[in-house]
Motif scaffolding. Structure first.
Motif, PDB file in Angstrom:
ATOM      1  N   LEU A 153       0.820  -1.205   0.000  1.00 11.17           N
ATOM      2  CA  LEU A 153       0.000   0.000   0.000  1.00 11.17           C
ATOM      3  C   LEU A 153       0.858   1.261   0.000  1.00 11.17           C
ATOM      4  O   LEU A 153       0.519   2.258  -0.645  1.00 11.17           O
ATOM      5  CB  LEU A 153      -0.935  -0.006   1.215  1.00 11.17           C
ATOM      6  N   GLU A 154       1.985   1.222   0.715  1.00 12.46           N
ATOM      7  CA  GLU A 154       2.881   2.380   0.712  1.00 12.46           C
ATOM      8  C   GLU A 154       3.509   2.593  -0.664  1.00 12.46           C
ATOM      9  O   GLU A 154       3.687   3.729  -1.116  1.00 12.46           O
ATOM     10  CB  GLU A 154       3.965   2.192   1.775  1.00 12.46           C
ATOM     11  N   CYS A 171       3.669   5.549  -5.915  1.00  9.71           N
ATOM     12  CA  CYS A 171       3.502   5.533  -7.376  1.00  9.71           C
ATOM     13  C   CYS A 171       2.461   6.563  -7.821  1.00  9.71           C
ATOM     14  O   CYS A 171       2.642   7.254  -8.842  1.00  9.71           O
ATOM     15  CB  CYS A 171       3.085   4.143  -7.837  1.00  9.71           C
ATOM     16  N   ILE A 172       1.354   6.674  -7.084  1.00 12.66           N
ATOM     17  CA  ILE A 172       0.325   7.667  -7.426  1.00 12.66           C
ATOM     18  C   ILE A 172       0.892   9.077  -7.312  1.00 12.66           C
ATOM     19  O   ILE A 172       0.654   9.942  -8.164  1.00 12.66           O
ATOM     20  CB  ILE A 172      -0.903   7.480  -6.506  1.00 12.66           C
ATOM     21  N   LYS A 173       1.684   9.295  -6.266  1.00 15.25           N
ATOM     22  CA  LYS A 173       2.259  10.612  -6.041  1.00 15.25           C
ATOM     23  C   LYS A 173       3.232  10.992  -7.151  1.00 15.25           C
ATOM     24  O   LYS A 173       3.273  12.150  -7.602  1.00 15.25           O
ATOM     25  CB  LYS A 173       2.955  10.641  -4.680  1.00 15.25           C
ATOM     26  N   ARG A 183      -5.554  12.653  -2.755  1.00 12.20           N
ATOM     27  CA  ARG A 183      -4.909  11.404  -2.343  1.00 12.20           C
ATOM     28  C   ARG A 183      -5.604  10.822  -1.111  1.00 12.20           C
ATOM     29  O   ARG A 183      -5.829   9.622  -0.992  1.00 12.20           O
ATOM     30  CB  ARG A 183      -3.427  11.636  -2.021  1.00 12.20           C
ATOM     31  N   LYS A 184      -5.956  11.708  -0.196  1.00 12.08           N
ATOM     32  CA  LYS A 184      -6.624  11.239   1.021  1.00 12.08           C
ATOM     33  C   LYS A 184      -7.986  10.633   0.693  1.00 12.08           C
ATOM     34  O   LYS A 184      -8.360   9.583   1.222  1.00 12.08           O
ATOM     35  CB  LYS A 184      -6.788  12.413   1.987  1.00 12.08           C
ATOM     36  N   PHE A 194       0.883  10.864 -10.994  1.00  9.14           N
ATOM     37  CA  PHE A 194      -0.240  11.762 -11.246  1.00  9.14           C
ATOM     38  C   PHE A 194      -0.069  13.052 -10.441  1.00  9.14           C
ATOM     39  O   PHE A 194       0.472  13.050  -9.344  1.00  9.14           O
ATOM     40  CB  PHE A 194      -1.565  11.093 -10.867  1.00  9.14           C
ATOM     41  N   SER A 195      -0.576  14.131 -11.009  1.00  9.38           N
ATOM     42  CA  SER A 195      -0.562  15.429 -10.321  1.00  9.38           C
ATOM     43  C   SER A 195      -1.860  15.577  -9.549  1.00  9.38           C
ATOM     44  O   SER A 195      -2.866  16.050 -10.089  1.00  9.38           O
ATOM     45  CB  SER A 195      -0.407  16.574 -11.341  1.00  9.38           C
ATOM     46  N   VAL A 196      -1.837  15.139  -8.310  1.00 13.54           N
ATOM     47  CA  VAL A 196      -3.038  15.200  -7.477  1.00 13.54           C
ATOM     48  C   VAL A 196      -2.691  15.940  -6.199  1.00 13.54           C
ATOM     49  O   VAL A 196      -1.538  15.977  -5.760  1.00 13.54           O
ATOM     50  CB  VAL A 196      -3.567  13.788  -7.137  1.00 13.54           C
ATOM     51  N   THR A 197      -3.715  16.533  -5.607  1.00  9.03           N
ATOM     52  CA  THR A 197      -3.518  17.270  -4.361  1.00  9.03           C
ATOM     53  C   THR A 197      -3.515  16.291  -3.175  1.00  9.03           C
ATOM     54  O   THR A 197      -3.890  15.114  -3.315  1.00  9.03           O
ATOM     55  CB  THR A 197      -4.634  18.301  -4.171  1.00  9.03           C
TER      56      THR A 197
END
Length: 462
Positions: free
Chosen positions: A418-419, A424-426, A436-437, A429-432
């Protein structure tokens, strides 16, 4: 990372096995005992870290080779140098650990009316496939009734009838040079503990038994009775043990070569039984007679022989002997029943704790060192069982610890995945932070209940 702080990491903090082992190491000051036993680090990793790693290895379910594939802290040679050291006094280490456990943790759990005993027995330490093991010998296997390669492990232990604690052992080769298949290493310092161990291994088992009993006094063990089976129950051994201040209680062998003095005559065991009057009916204790036992040097000791009905063969009988002539017959039989504790101990070492199986070292020192670690594992399990008043057997407790560790390993792997997913998502992708939360809140809510339980979430959480 956000996800690491969000999920409670129970892997390191609440590992049941590691908690038990660390408490055991701290409570009985294993690091200090190692220093007192001349076990100090030469360079690099400390001795207590190496000992703790080897101590815990059996509970991981991994072989030593598989363990080394994941261990990057030190190499294989580091562990073998630790085991092969001839300077460490492993006899002293086991004495100090066992006596601390008895006096600090078991003495106050035992009634003053309970009779503590010492138990002596030997068991086969098999190395049947080994050809170059130092001091390996041809020894007789009492189970298969043939000679095999290995050693005789003479063991002295303490028991209060509830817990058995091993005090000392000696890996005996053979006093006959023709039976020793490999010689000792020629480069051993004669001043070292390793050299003394090798000299002891070539003595007769009865001589080593007397040496171990002489050491008992110096460590404050107060038992007055010592139990052993028919392999040691000869007049010469009985008189030596009695001379040291102990009262032996032993099973006698039916043989025409050993005589006891009864009513002024030297008689064999069968002759004595035939001449005494037996109790009628189904009495378990058939008779008891006072006798004298005489050593080859002429020493005479008073003793009592108790004849007991063999419960497996109703028409047969067994005979027990003790030098405590004031002990009631029923008490002789009851105390001898505690000898079974050492049989359970040997079974546990070989079936669960990997005695003679975990390492295939060729040096005599490595076998003594590893055997001491195995004995220490048993002391931990015996102590945990006694403290918790656990109805489980020692073997059941061992498997429960291993199963608990397997659960922790699964949770650790799941948490790691999960970590990695979060990272990988961070990076991709450009997400806030809020996005992410929200993603991980939804992800956790959709996880199966058993996964959420392993990770510390309520199984009802959605």
């Amino acid at each position: 990372m956000f996800f690491s702080s969000m999920i409670p990491n129970k892997v390191e903090q609440n590992n049941p096995l590691q908690t038990v082992i660390l408490q055991f190491m701290k409570e009985f000051k294993i690091a200090q005992i190692l220093k007192k036993s001349n076990c100090r680090k030469e360079r690099g990793i400390s001795a207590i870290d190496l000992f703790q790693t080897l101590f815990s290895l059996v509970f991981t379910g991994k072989s030593f080779t598989r363990f080394l594939q994941n261990d990057t802290s030190c190499r294989k040679d580091t562990y073998y140098r630790f085991l092969n050291s001839s300077g460490v006094n492993w006899r002293r280490f086991l004495w100090l650990l066992a006596t601390q456990v008895i006096f600090k943790s078991l003495a106050h759990l035992t009634s003053e009316d309970r009779v503590d005993v010492l138990i002596v027995d030997d068991s086969l330490y098999r190395r049947s496939r080994s050809k170059s093991v130092e001091m390996v010998a041809r020894v007789y296997d009492h189970v298969s009734h043939r000679f095999v390669r290995g050693f005789r492990m003479l063991t002295l232990g303490w028991s209060d009838g509830n817990s058995f604690i091993p005090l000392a052992f000696s890996l005996l080769s053979s006093e006959k040079s023709k039976n020793r298949l490999c010689s000792t290493h020629s480069n051993i310092d004669k001043r070292s503990n390793g050299y003394k161990r090798r000299v002891e291994a070539m003595k007769k088992s009865t001589e080593v038994l007397v040496d171990l009993l002489q050491q008992v006094h110096s460590y404050g063990i107060s038992a007055h009775h010592i139990l052993f089976d028919s392999w040691f129950a000869f007049p010469s051994v009985l008189t030596k043990v009695a001379r040291l201040g102990y009262h032996p209680i032993a099973m006698l062998k039916k043989t025409s070569k050993v005589f006891y003095h009864y009513q002024g005559k030297a008689m064999s065991l069968d002759s004595i039984y035939a001449s005494v009057k037996k109790k009628r009916g189904r009495a378990k204790i058939l008779a008891s007679v006072p006798v004298h036992i005489r050593s080859p040097k002429g020493e005479v000791v008073d003793a009592t022989i108790v004849f007991v009905r063999d419960r497996n063969r109703s028409r047969q009988w067994l005979a027990l002997i003790t030098t405590d002539v004031d002990l009631p017959d029923e008490e002789v039989v009851r105390l001898y029943g505690k000898r079974w504790d050492i049989e359970v101990f040997f079974k546990m070492l070989k079936s669960h704790l990997k005695l003679a199986k975990e390492f295939q070292g060729r040096s005599y020192d490595s076998m003594v060192a590893h055997s001491t670690i195995v004995f220490s594992r048993y002391i931990l399990l015996a102590l945990e069982k006694r403290r918790s008043a656990d109805p489980r057997t020692i073997g059941g407790l061992f498997y429960d610890l291993c199963n608990e560790l397997d659960d922790i390993k699964f949770a650790s792997a799941l948490l790691l995945l999960l970590e990695i997913l979060e990272q990988c998502i961070k990076n991709t992708f450009s997400v806030t932070e809020q996005q992410r939360k929200t993603f991980f809140d939804n992800f956790i809510a959709d996880l199966p209940c058993q996964f959420k339980a392993r990770l510390g979430f309520s199984v009802c959480e959605s």
